[in-house]
Design a protein around this motif. Structure first.
Motif, mmCIF file in Angstrom:
data_model
loop_
_atom_site.group_PDB
_atom_site.id
_atom_site.type_symbol
_atom_site.label_atom_id
_atom_site.label_comp_id
_atom_site.label_asym_id
_atom_site.label_seq_id
_atom_site.Cartn_x
_atom_site.Cartn_y
_atom_site.Cartn_z
ATOM 1 N N ASP A 137 0.773 -1.574 0.408
ATOM 2 C CA ASP A 137 -0.156 -0.328 -0.004
ATOM 3 C C ASP A 137 0.865 1.190 0.056
ATOM 4 O OD1 ASP A 137 0.999 -0.190 2.378
ATOM 5 O OD2 ASP A 137 -0.503 -0.303 3.482
ATOM 6 N N PHE A 138 1.754 1.022 -0.246
ATOM 7 C CA PHE A 138 2.833 2.438 0.228
ATOM 8 C C PHE A 138 3.097 3.281 1.579
ATOM 9 C CE2 PHE A 138 2.016 1.232 -4.612
ATOM 10 C CZ PHE A 138 3.406 1.327 -4.903
ATOM 11 N N SER A 139 3.000 2.616 1.899
ATOM 12 C CA SER A 139 2.646 3.223 3.228
ATOM 13 C C SER A 139 4.597 3.470 4.113
ATOM 14 C CB SER A 139 1.863 2.081 4.417
ATOM 15 O OG SER A 139 2.485 0.762 4.897
ATOM 16 N N GLU A 140 5.520 2.642 3.334
ATOM 17 C CA GLU A 140 6.913 3.047 3.894
ATOM 18 C C GLU A 140 7.493 3.358 3.011
ATOM 19 O OE1 GLU A 140 7.376 1.653 7.024
ATOM 20 O OE2 GLU A 140 5.791 0.912 7.295
ATOM 21 N N LYS A 141 8.139 4.915 3.618
ATOM 22 C CA LYS A 141 8.999 4.959 2.800
ATOM 23 C C LYS A 141 10.262 4.567 2.032
ATOM 24 C CE LYS A 141 12.901 9.061 3.104
ATOM 25 N NZ LYS A 141 13.921 10.303 4.254
ATOM 26 N N ASP A 142 10.429 3.628 3.198
ATOM 27 C CA ASP A 142 11.568 2.743 2.985
ATOM 28 C C ASP A 142 11.264 1.070 2.585
ATOM 29 O OD1 ASP A 142 13.957 4.798 2.230
ATOM 30 O OD2 ASP A 142 14.027 4.969 3.646
ATOM 31 N N ILE A 143 11.609 0.158 1.923
ATOM 32 C CA ILE A 143 10.990 -1.120 1.669
ATOM 33 C C ILE A 143 12.083 -2.055 1.605
ATOM 34 C CG2 ILE A 143 9.283 -0.555 1.578
ATOM 35 C CD1 ILE A 143 8.942 -1.011 -1.881
ATOM 36 N N ILE A 144 12.206 -2.940 2.031
ATOM 37 C CA ILE A 144 13.039 -4.286 0.924
ATOM 38 C C ILE A 144 11.758 -5.671 0.310
ATOM 39 C CG2 ILE A 144 13.259 -5.423 3.544
ATOM 40 C CD1 ILE A 144 15.470 -6.661 2.425
ATOM 41 N N ALA A 145 12.640 -6.074 -0.596
ATOM 42 C CA ALA A 145 11.077 -6.656 -1.819
ATOM 43 C C ALA A 145 12.435 -7.821 -1.274
ATOM 44 C CB ALA A 145 11.197 -6.677 -2.622
ATOM 45 N N LYS A 146 11.522 -9.601 -1.070
ATOM 46 C CA LYS A 146 12.551 -10.555 -1.321
ATOM 47 C C LYS A 146 11.616 -11.675 -1.689
ATOM 48 C CE LYS A 146 13.270 -9.900 3.364
ATOM 49 N NZ LYS A 146 13.576 -10.087 4.611
ATOM 50 N N PRO A 147 11.973 -12.945 -2.116
ATOM 51 C CA PRO A 147 11.276 -13.942 -2.463
ATOM 52 C C PRO A 147 10.802 -14.443 -1.147
ATOM 53 C CG PRO A 147 13.184 -13.641 -3.544
ATOM 54 C CD PRO A 147 13.852 -12.951 -1.898
ATOM 55 N N ARG A 148 9.489 -14.880 -1.021
ATOM 56 C CA ARG A 148 8.286 -15.360 0.585
ATOM 57 C C ARG A 148 9.203 -16.675 0.689
ATOM 58 N NH1 ARG A 148 2.093 -15.688 -0.717
ATOM 59 N NH2 ARG A 148 2.252 -17.360 1.402
ATOM 60 N N GLU A 149 9.669 -17.436 0.154
ATOM 61 C CA GLU A 149 10.742 -18.555 -0.446
ATOM 62 C C GLU A 149 12.354 -18.085 -0.051
ATOM 63 O OE1 GLU A 149 9.214 -22.603 -1.356
ATOM 64 O OE2 GLU A 149 7.221 -22.203 -0.321
ATOM 65 N N ARG A 151 16.598 -18.439 1.066
ATOM 66 C CA ARG A 151 17.431 -18.298 2.130
ATOM 67 C C ARG A 151 18.462 -17.288 1.539
ATOM 68 N NH1 ARG A 151 22.083 -21.394 0.795
ATOM 69 N NH2 ARG A 151 21.788 -23.023 -1.358
ATOM 70 N N GLY A 152 19.352 -17.151 2.176
ATOM 71 C CA GLY A 152 20.089 -16.479 2.255
ATOM 72 C C GLY A 152 20.366 -15.042 1.682
ATOM 73 N N SER A 153 20.921 -15.002 0.938
ATOM 74 C CA SER A 153 20.624 -12.714 0.435
ATOM 75 C C SER A 153 19.946 -12.369 -1.136
ATOM 76 C CB SER A 153 21.692 -11.895 0.848
ATOM 77 O OG SER A 153 21.941 -11.947 1.896
ATOM 78 N N ARG A 154 19.663 -13.415 -1.384
ATOM 79 C CA ARG A 154 19.123 -13.975 -2.966
ATOM 80 C C ARG A 154 17.531 -13.633 -3.536
ATOM 81 N NH1 ARG A 154 21.382 -18.802 -1.288
ATOM 82 N NH2 ARG A 154 22.887 -19.886 -2.365
ATOM 83 N N GLY A 155 18.199 -12.550 -4.305
ATOM 84 C CA GLY A 155 16.436 -11.581 -5.120
ATOM 85 C C GLY A 155 16.604 -10.200 -3.731
ATOM 86 N N ILE A 156 17.082 -10.586 -2.726
ATOM 87 C CA ILE A 156 16.596 -9.193 -1.830
ATOM 88 C C ILE A 156 17.035 -7.935 -3.073
ATOM 89 C CG2 ILE A 156 17.346 -7.847 -0.696
ATOM 90 C CD1 ILE A 156 17.358 -10.269 1.460
ATOM 91 N N LEU A 157 15.922 -7.289 -2.796
ATOM 92 C CA LEU A 157 16.144 -5.540 -3.812
ATOM 93 C C LEU A 157 15.709 -4.999 -2.663
ATOM 94 C CD1 LEU A 157 13.699 -7.085 -6.948
ATOM 95 C CD2 LEU A 157 15.887 -6.785 -6.885
ATOM 96 N N ILE A 158 15.602 -3.517 -2.739
ATOM 97 C CA ILE A 158 16.346 -2.133 -1.650
ATOM 98 C C ILE A 158 15.584 -1.429 -2.928
ATOM 99 C CG2 ILE A 158 16.753 -0.278 -0.530
ATOM 100 C CD1 ILE A 158 17.795 -3.631 0.706
ATOM 101 N N TYR A 170 7.199 -12.784 -4.754
ATOM 102 C CA TYR A 170 7.826 -12.172 -3.769
ATOM 103 C C TYR A 170 6.910 -11.148 -2.324
ATOM 104 C CZ TYR A 170 12.029 -10.408 -5.780
ATOM 105 O OH TYR A 170 13.488 -11.254 -5.894
ATOM 106 N N MET A 171 7.952 -10.432 -1.587
ATOM 107 C CA MET A 171 6.699 -9.666 -0.636
ATOM 108 C C MET A 171 7.523 -8.378 -0.967
ATOM 109 S SD MET A 171 8.003 -12.740 2.506
ATOM 110 C CE MET A 171 7.238 -11.069 4.026
ATOM 111 N N ILE A 172 6.796 -8.534 0.511
ATOM 112 C CA ILE A 172 7.357 -6.387 0.960
ATOM 113 C C ILE A 172 7.767 -6.697 2.642
ATOM 114 C CG2 ILE A 172 7.192 -4.152 0.349
ATOM 115 C CD1 ILE A 172 7.676 -6.116 -1.706
#
Length: 323
Positions: A137-149, A151-158, A170-172
Motif C-alpha cells: 500500500d506504499f505506506s513505508e518510505k523505504d522497503i525491502i522486497a524479497k522472495p517469500r521462500e 535463503r541468504g540474500s538471494r533475490g533481495i531488492l531495496i 515476492y513480498m514486501i
C-alpha cells in the motif's frame, strides 16, 4: 560407548560443515555419514562416508535417504537445510532413524516468510510488517522486497521502483534501520526453552563473517521465543533473525526452523546446540546447561588438499591435508 551413526545433510554448506566439526569435537565413538546434492564438497573430508542425494523436493529424495539410513544403520539424522527439515520431518514415520527436526507443518510455515508473518501476527508475536507484492500500500518510505521462500540474500531488492509489479512469490517488508542480530534457540525433548544465544553480526553473501556475543536483549527475546514454543511444533534448534531499531525495538524478520550457520561459533562460546541434540537424541542424556560467555569471531578461508589425484568425482574421502 557402542559405536553409533549420525547422518548430517547439506555438507556442502557452512551449516552442515559446522555441525560436523561440532560433533567431531565431542570425541565420541561415532560414524559420520554426510549427504549433499553434489558428490564432492568441502565437507567430505569431515565424514567417514558420503553420498550424493537428489534435491529434497525430488520424488527420489526420501527413498534415497531411507536406503542410506538402513544400509548404514543410522541412529540420528541432523538436517542442515530448511527444505530438508520439512521433507524429512514429513516422512518421519517411514524413516528408521530419529530425525531431529520440527514438525512438518511448523517447518512449512517458517519456510514461507509471509506465512510466518501471518502466523505470528495472528498469535500476537512480533514480526516485521509484511505484504504480498501485489498488495503493498506504499505506506513505508523505504522497503525491502524479497522472495517469500529462499535463503541468504538471494533475490533481495531495496526500494524497487514498481513493487506491485514484482514477480509472483515476492513480498514486501519495511526496510528497518538498525543492528542485525541473530538468536539461536534450543527446545528440549520436554518441549522447554533450554536456552538461547544472541550475536550481532556482519554478513557477506548471506553468511556471517564477523560476530559479537550480546546479552542485553535476552529477556525480551526469551519472551518471544517462549511464545513461539508455546504454539507447538518446534523441536531442537531454531533461529530468529531480527533488527534492533534506533528506538531499541526488536523486530524479527525471519525464522529459520533449523540449526543455524553460526553453530560452530557459539559451540565455542558456551551455547552448544548441536551437542544438546546429540545428548538428547543419540545418548538419551539430559542436555548440558548452556553457559554463554562474551566473545567475538571472524571467519577465514582454508584449503583442503587431495595430493596425487585429478578427478573430483573419485575423491570421496581420500587422504587429504588441511592448510
Amino acid at each position: 560407548m557402542e559405536a553409533k551413526t549420525v547422518l548430517v545433510t547439506g555438507i556442502g554448506g557452512n551449516v552442515g560443515q559446522g555441525i560436523l566439526r561440532n560433533i567431531i569435537s565431542l570425541n565420541l565413538n561415532l560414524k559420520l555419514i554426510g549427504v549433499d546434492i553434489a558428490s564432492f564438497t568441502p565437507g567430505n573430508h569431515l565424514c567417514n562416508k558420503t553420498y550424493q542425494v537428489p534435491y529434497s523436493f525430488h520424488e527420489s529424495y526420501i527413498p534415497t535417504i531411507s536406503k542410506i539410513i538402513e544400509d548404514e544403520k543410522v541412529d540420528v539424522v541432523l538436517p542442515s537445510t530448511d527444505y530438508e527439515v520439512f521433507y524429512l520431518s514429513k516422512n518421519k514415520n517411514i524413516l528408521k532413524a530419529q530425525i531431529v527436526a520440527s514438525d512438518s507443518n511448523t517447518a512449512k510455515t517458517y519456510l514461507d516468510k509471509f506465512a510466518t508473518y501471518t502466523y505470528l501476527s495472528k498469535n500476537n508475536i512480533p514480526f516485521a510488517k509484511s505484504w504480498l507484492s501485489g498488495d503493498y500500500d506504499f505506506s513505508e518510505k523505504d522497503i525491502i522486497a524479497k522472495p517469500r521462500e529462499g535463503r541468504g540474500s538471494r533475490g533481495i531488492l531495496i526500494n524497487p521502483e514498481n513493487p506491485n509489479d514484482l514477480p509472483e512469490g515476492y513480498m514486501i517488508q519495511p526496510l528497518s534501520k538498525g543492528n542485525e542480530i541473530t538468536t539461536a534457540v534450543y527446545v528440549s525433548k520436554k518441549n522447554e526453552l533450554h536456552g538461547l544465544f544472541t550475536m550481532e553480526r556482519k554478513l557477506t553473501n548471506g553468511t556471517t563473517t564477523e560476530s559479537r556475543v550480546i546479552f542485553e536483549y535476552d529477556d525480551r527475546l526469551r519472551l518471544i521465543a517462549q511464545k513461539m514454543i508455546d504454539l507447538g511444533g518446534l523441536i531442537g534448534s531454531f533461529n530468529i533473525q531480527s533488527i534492533v531499531t534506533d528506538t531499541n525495538e526488536i523486530v524479527p524478520f525471519e525464522i529459520n526452523c533449523r540449526i543455524s550457520g553460526t553453530n560452530s561459533i557459539r559451540h565455542n562460546l558456551g551455547f552448544q546446540d548441536v551437542k544438546y541434540a546429540i545428548q538428547e537424541y543419540l545418548l538419551e542424556e539430559e542436555p548440558d546447561k548452556p553457559n554463554p560467555i562474551e566473545g567475538i569471531s571472524t571467519r577465514i578461508l582454508m584449503d583442503v588438499i587431495y595430493p596425487n589425484t585429478s578427478d573430483f568425482n573419485k575423491l570421496k574421502n581420500s587422504k587429504h591435508l588441511i592448510f
